[in-house]
Design a protein around this motif. Structure first.
Motif, short mmCIF file in Angstrom:
data_model
loop_
_atom_site.label_atom_id
_atom_site.label_comp_id
_atom_site.label_asym_id
_atom_site.label_seq_id
_atom_site.Cartn_x
_atom_site.Cartn_y
_atom_site.Cartn_z
N ALA A 98 -17.13 30.68 -31.45
CA ALA A 98 -18.34 30.80 -30.61
C ALA A 98 -18.34 29.80 -29.47
CB ALA A 98 -19.59 30.63 -31.47
N GLY A 99 -17.41 28.84 -29.51
CA GLY A 99 -17.28 27.87 -28.41
C GLY A 99 -18.37 26.82 -28.38
N VAL A 100 -18.77 26.35 -29.56
CA VAL A 100 -19.77 25.28 -29.58
C VAL A 100 -19.21 24.05 -28.86
CG1 VAL A 100 -20.90 26.08 -31.68
CG2 VAL A 100 -18.99 24.46 -31.86
N ASP A 101 -20.10 23.22 -28.35
CA ASP A 101 -19.67 22.02 -27.63
C ASP A 101 -19.21 20.91 -28.57
OD1 ASP A 101 -20.30 22.67 -24.75
OD2 ASP A 101 -22.22 23.12 -25.70
N ALA A 102 -19.69 20.94 -29.81
CA ALA A 102 -19.26 19.98 -30.83
C ALA A 102 -19.58 20.57 -32.19
CB ALA A 102 -19.96 18.63 -30.66
N LEU A 103 -18.84 20.14 -33.19
CA LEU A 103 -18.99 20.65 -34.54
C LEU A 103 -19.10 19.49 -35.52
CD1 LEU A 103 -18.89 22.92 -36.69
CD2 LEU A 103 -16.38 22.78 -36.58
N ALA A 104 -20.15 19.51 -36.34
CA ALA A 104 -20.33 18.50 -37.39
C ALA A 104 -20.24 19.20 -38.74
CB ALA A 104 -21.67 17.79 -37.25
N ILE A 105 -19.57 18.54 -39.69
CA ILE A 105 -19.38 19.11 -41.03
C ILE A 105 -19.91 18.14 -42.07
CG2 ILE A 105 -17.72 19.96 -42.72
CD1 ILE A 105 -15.81 20.60 -40.51
N VAL A 125 -12.66 21.82 -29.34
CA VAL A 125 -13.99 21.57 -29.89
C VAL A 125 -13.97 20.25 -30.66
CG1 VAL A 125 -15.79 22.36 -31.48
CG2 VAL A 125 -14.52 24.03 -30.09
N PRO A 126 -14.64 19.21 -30.18
CA PRO A 126 -14.64 17.93 -30.90
C PRO A 126 -15.37 18.05 -32.22
CG PRO A 126 -16.18 17.87 -29.06
CD PRO A 126 -15.43 19.16 -28.93
N MET A 127 -14.75 17.52 -33.29
CA MET A 127 -15.30 17.65 -34.63
C MET A 127 -15.69 16.29 -35.17
SD MET A 127 -13.69 19.76 -37.82
CE MET A 127 -13.15 18.58 -39.03
N PHE A 128 -16.79 16.26 -35.91
CA PHE A 128 -17.35 15.03 -36.45
C PHE A 128 -17.66 15.24 -37.93
CE2 PHE A 128 -18.13 15.34 -32.01
CZ PHE A 128 -17.96 14.06 -31.50
N TYR A 141 -7.32 14.32 -35.63
CA TYR A 141 -8.01 15.39 -34.92
C TYR A 141 -9.53 15.23 -34.92
CZ TYR A 141 -3.43 17.47 -35.82
OH TYR A 141 -2.08 17.69 -35.91
N VAL A 142 -10.05 14.44 -35.84
CA VAL A 142 -11.50 14.24 -35.93
C VAL A 142 -11.90 13.11 -34.97
CG1 VAL A 142 -13.36 13.46 -37.47
CG2 VAL A 142 -11.64 15.06 -38.30
N LYS A 143 -13.03 13.27 -34.32
CA LYS A 143 -13.47 12.26 -33.35
C LYS A 143 -14.19 11.10 -34.01
CE LYS A 143 -11.68 15.05 -30.49
NZ LYS A 143 -10.25 14.83 -30.16
#
Length: 331
Positions: A98-105, A125-128, A141-143
């Motif tokens: 979906a092209g989110v600007d950032a992803l948090a898990i 997609v920067p991931m947190f 790979y995680v920010k």
């Protein structure tokens, strides 16, 4: 003319000072994101994927993250795997597509999350990681990973127990844990086990109550039936579950005979410390983790970098300071 030049120089100096004050420096502390050049998430879409929104503490992390991110102007998309670890990868891929600007898990398998992090990075997609880390190969790979040092927290709780009860007292310890495949519980148990190697304590295998206080109570009732007053200590890895064990101990008339230690810092656990039904809870505020995750996202999106570990504070609550925290817990 000289007078005008001096006035212009003064105005420029003041303007530079104001600009510097508004930009600030980069840091991993809670206020750093707003100071690093970006104070909001206006126009950004942030994805949040959680292993569960129904467990009290984990649910609070998610609701606070969504609230704070929206206050900063973001559109927040939330997907809940409802404890199905396989759905974490599926839902994260949906967010990436979906092209989110950032992803948090929040939650999931550390190794699977490392693969998700690689896919997110390749897609730009920067991931947190919110409260929980990924396996080591995925950290490139995680920010950022936000939360307390889970293993060290439970190592410190164990040291508190050892100091209070002695290293050579041969205590029998019941462990009430949560979800066996979640990284936070894995790290918590590992930290406790690491400290216990320094003792002659008899530490029983952990019982896993997942998100059920009722199941935690049943596990404790079974231990009381099988081992009775030979149990010395209960180590609970989440207050909500631990309170199930406290209820079983209380009903069996063993309050005071069995010492209970836990973490999260929710209100009924704090009250149990005040009432002498628990020895210790460690406050690990979900709101602190949610807020700092949002801050890390803002900092990264506005500057292109942020520290990897953003450690959040912990508060040890026992009989000496419990009166300061009654009614001020997580929920």
């Amino acid at each position: 003319m000289k007078k005008l030049t001096k006035i212009l120089a003064l105005v420029m100096a003041v303007a530079m000072m104001l600009a510097l004050a508004s930009c600030g420096g980069s840091s991993s502390s809670g206020s750093s994101a707003a100071e690093s050049g970006g104070s909001d998430l206006s126009g950004k879409t942030i994805g949040y994927v959680t292993i569960t929104s129904t467990a009290p503490w984990g649910g609070l992390v998610g609701t606070e993250f969504e609230r704070i991110a929206k206050e900063k102007g973001a559109t927040v998309r939330v997907l809940d795997a409802q404890t199905d670890v396989a759905k974490i990868a599926e839902y994260c891929q949906q967010m990436i597509d979906a092209g989110v600007d950032a992803l948090a898990i929040f939650g999931g398998d550390p190794n699977a999350n490392a693969e998700i992090a690689k896919a997110a990075d390749e897609a730009g997609v920067p991931m947190f990681m919110c409260a929980l880390d990924v396996a080591e190969p995925g950290r490139q790979y995680v920010k950022a990973c936000v939360g307390p040092d889970q293993e060290q927290m439970c190592y410190d709780i164990a040291q508190y127990i050892i100091e209070a009860n002695g290293a050579d007292s041969g205590m029998k310890v019941v462990q009430i844990s949560g979800v066996p495949f979640l990284d936070d519980y894995i790290q918590r148990e590992a930290g406790f086990a690491r400290a216990m190697t320094e003792t002659n304590y008899n530490v029983l295998e952990a019982d896993y109550a997942y998100s059920s206080r009722t199941d935690a109570k049943t596990f404790m009732e079974n231990h009381i039936t099988a081992e009775g007053d030979t149990i010395d200590i209960v180590m609970g890895y989440d207050d909500d579950l631990t309170m199930g064990a406290v209820a079983a101990i209380d009903e069996a008339g063993l309050t005071g005979s069995i010492k209970v230690y836990s973490l999260t810092g929710q209100n009924d656990a704090i009250q149990a410390v005040a009432d002498g039904k628990m020895e210790l809870t460690v406050m690990n505020r979900a709101g602190d983790i949610a807020e700092e995750t949002v801050n890390a996202i803002i900092e990264y999106l506005s500057t292109g970098s942020t520290e990897y570990y953003h450690y959040t504070p912990l508060t040890f609550i026992d009989k000496d300071n419990v009166q300061d925290y009654i009614g001020k817990g997580e929920f």
